[in-house]
Design a protein around this motif. Structure first.
Motif, PDB file in Angstrom:
ATOM      1  N   TYR A  32      54.063  47.031  35.035  1.00 28.53           N
ATOM      2  CA  TYR A  32      53.008  46.040  34.876  1.00 28.53           C
ATOM      3  C   TYR A  32      51.702  46.580  35.439  1.00 28.53           C
ATOM      4  O   TYR A  32      51.684  47.180  36.520  1.00 28.53           O
ATOM      5  CB  TYR A  32      53.352  44.746  35.605  1.00 28.53           C
ATOM      6  N   THR A  33      50.628  46.328  34.694  1.00 35.04           N
ATOM      7  CA  THR A  33      49.300  46.485  35.260  1.00 35.04           C
ATOM      8  C   THR A  33      49.004  45.237  36.075  1.00 35.04           C
ATOM      9  O   THR A  33      49.207  44.113  35.609  1.00 35.04           O
ATOM     10  CB  THR A  33      48.240  46.639  34.162  1.00 35.04           C
ATOM     11  N   MET A  34      48.541  45.437  37.285  1.00 32.02           N
ATOM     12  CA  MET A  34      48.268  44.325  38.186  1.00 32.02           C
ATOM     13  C   MET A  34      46.761  44.160  38.371  1.00 32.02           C
ATOM     14  O   MET A  34      46.009  45.148  38.404  1.00 32.02           O
ATOM     15  CB  MET A  34      48.928  44.562  39.539  1.00 32.02           C
ATOM     16  N   GLY A  35      46.342  42.923  38.502  1.00 33.80           N
ATOM     17  CA  GLY A  35      44.917  42.679  38.670  1.00 33.80           C
ATOM     18  C   GLY A  35      44.649  41.508  39.588  1.00 33.80           C
ATOM     19  O   GLY A  35      45.518  40.651  39.794  1.00 33.80           O
ATOM     20  N   TRP A  36      43.467  41.524  40.157  1.00 26.09           N
ATOM     21  CA  TRP A  36      42.956  40.393  40.918  1.00 26.09           C
ATOM     22  C   TRP A  36      41.747  39.829  40.173  1.00 26.09           C
ATOM     23  O   TRP A  36      40.824  40.568  39.813  1.00 26.09           O
ATOM     24  CB  TRP A  36      42.540  40.822  42.322  1.00 26.09           C
ATOM     25  N   ASP A  89      31.189  36.151  47.359  1.00 27.82           N
ATOM     26  CA  ASP A  89      32.593  36.510  47.107  1.00 27.82           C
ATOM     27  C   ASP A  89      33.507  35.296  47.227  1.00 27.82           C
ATOM     28  O   ASP A  89      34.698  35.387  46.898  1.00 27.82           O
ATOM     29  CB  ASP A  89      33.064  37.581  48.087  1.00 27.82           C
ATOM     30  N   SER A  90      32.984  34.190  47.688  1.00 30.12           N
ATOM     31  CA  SER A  90      33.795  32.980  47.843  1.00 30.12           C
ATOM     32  C   SER A  90      34.301  32.495  46.489  1.00 30.12           C
ATOM     33  O   SER A  90      33.520  32.350  45.540  1.00 30.12           O
ATOM     34  CB  SER A  90      32.971  31.863  48.503  1.00 30.12           C
ATOM     35  N   ALA A  91      35.599  32.275  46.402  1.00 27.53           N
ATOM     36  CA  ALA A  91      36.224  31.872  45.148  1.00 27.53           C
ATOM     37  C   ALA A  91      37.717  31.688  45.389  1.00 27.53           C
ATOM     38  O   ALA A  91      38.234  32.039  46.451  1.00 27.53           O
ATOM     39  CB  ALA A  91      36.008  32.930  44.059  1.00 27.53           C
ATOM     40  N   VAL A  92      38.391  31.179  44.380  1.00 21.37           N
ATOM     41  CA  VAL A  92      39.848  31.235  44.364  1.00 21.37           C
ATOM     42  C   VAL A  92      40.234  32.565  43.704  1.00 21.37           C
ATOM     43  O   VAL A  92      39.751  32.871  42.610  1.00 21.37           O
ATOM     44  CB  VAL A  92      40.464  30.059  43.584  1.00 21.37           C
ATOM     45  N   TYR A  93      41.046  33.320  44.395  1.00 17.67           N
ATOM     46  CA  TYR A  93      41.472  34.623  43.906  1.00 17.67           C
ATOM     47  C   TYR A  93      42.883  34.505  43.326  1.00 17.67           C
ATOM     48  O   TYR A  93      43.787  33.974  43.984  1.00 17.67           O
ATOM     49  CB  TYR A  93      41.435  35.647  45.031  1.00 17.67           C
ATOM     50  N   TYR A  94      43.032  35.025  42.113  1.00 17.41           N
ATOM     51  CA  TYR A  94      44.300  34.941  41.402  1.00 17.41           C
ATOM     52  C   TYR A  94      44.865  36.334  41.146  1.00 17.41           C
ATOM     53  O   TYR A  94      44.141  37.252  40.751  1.00 17.41           O
ATOM     54  CB  TYR A  94      44.106  34.261  40.045  1.00 17.41           C
ATOM     55  N   CYS A  95      46.143  36.449  41.328  1.00 15.23           N
ATOM     56  CA  CYS A  95      46.864  37.660  40.988  1.00 15.23           C
ATOM     57  C   CYS A  95      47.323  37.558  39.528  1.00 15.23           C
ATOM     58  O   CYS A  95      47.738  36.482  39.073  1.00 15.23           O
ATOM     59  CB  CYS A  95      48.058  37.817  41.918  1.00 15.23           C
ATOM     60  N   ASN A  96      47.256  38.682  38.822  1.00 20.55           N
ATOM     61  CA  ASN A  96      47.662  38.730  37.423  1.00 20.55           C
ATOM     62  C   ASN A  96      48.553  39.930  37.178  1.00 20.55           C
ATOM     63  O   ASN A  96      48.296  41.015  37.707  1.00 20.55           O
ATOM     64  CB  ASN A  96      46.421  38.815  36.522  1.00 20.55           C
ATOM     65  N   ALA A  97      49.581  39.723  36.365  1.00 24.90           N
ATOM     66  CA  ALA A  97      50.474  40.816  35.965  1.00 24.90           C
ATOM     67  C   ALA A  97      50.464  40.900  34.440  1.00 24.90           C
ATOM     68  O   ALA A  97      50.694  39.896  33.767  1.00 24.90           O
ATOM     69  CB  ALA A  97      51.887  40.571  36.465  1.00 24.90           C
TER      70      ALA A  97
END
Length: 118
Positions: A32-36, A89-97
């Motif tokens: 998997y390619t992983m992303g934020w 930079d304030s935000a909700v950070y999500y992990c993605n696969a």
């Protein structure tokens, strides 16, 4: 079914650092390619950083030199080290696969809040 669980968000002062973690389960992490990604109120979700199975990374321009993405295939975990944090930079950070064999197959975590404020 792939599951992603983020952790490490919180409140930090400008100039501070945070390290986000994303625990992957339910499939073979190494293909998997992983992303934020992040999403601030009233804005579209944007890619912050990504890392392929081979370790190739990419970053959005606004975080280059400040953020680092890496992955530990033995621990099925991807990290985002965030330094010199700014209020923007304030935000909700999500992990993605993203499954590298079928690129349309993507999964999301529930998100973790990052707030940069004095």
């Amino acid at each position: 079914q792939v599951q992603l669980v983020e952790s490490g968000g919180g409140l930090v002062q400008p100039g501070g650092s945070l390290r986000l973690s994303c625990q992957f389960s339910g499939s073979i992490f190494s293909i998997y390619t992983m992303g934020w990604y992040r999403q601030a109120p009233g804005k579209q979700r944007e890619l912050v950083a990504g890392i392929t199975s081979g370790g190739t990374t990419n970053y959005t321009d606004s975080v280059k030199g400040r953020f680092t993405i890496d992955r530990d295939n033995a621990r099925n975990t991807v990290y985002l080290q965030m330094n010199s944090l700014k209020p923007e930079d304030s935000a909700v950070y999500y992990c993605n696969a993203q499954y590298e064999v079928v690129l349309s197959l993507r999964y999301w975590g529930q998100g973790t809040q990052v707030t940069v404020s004095s």
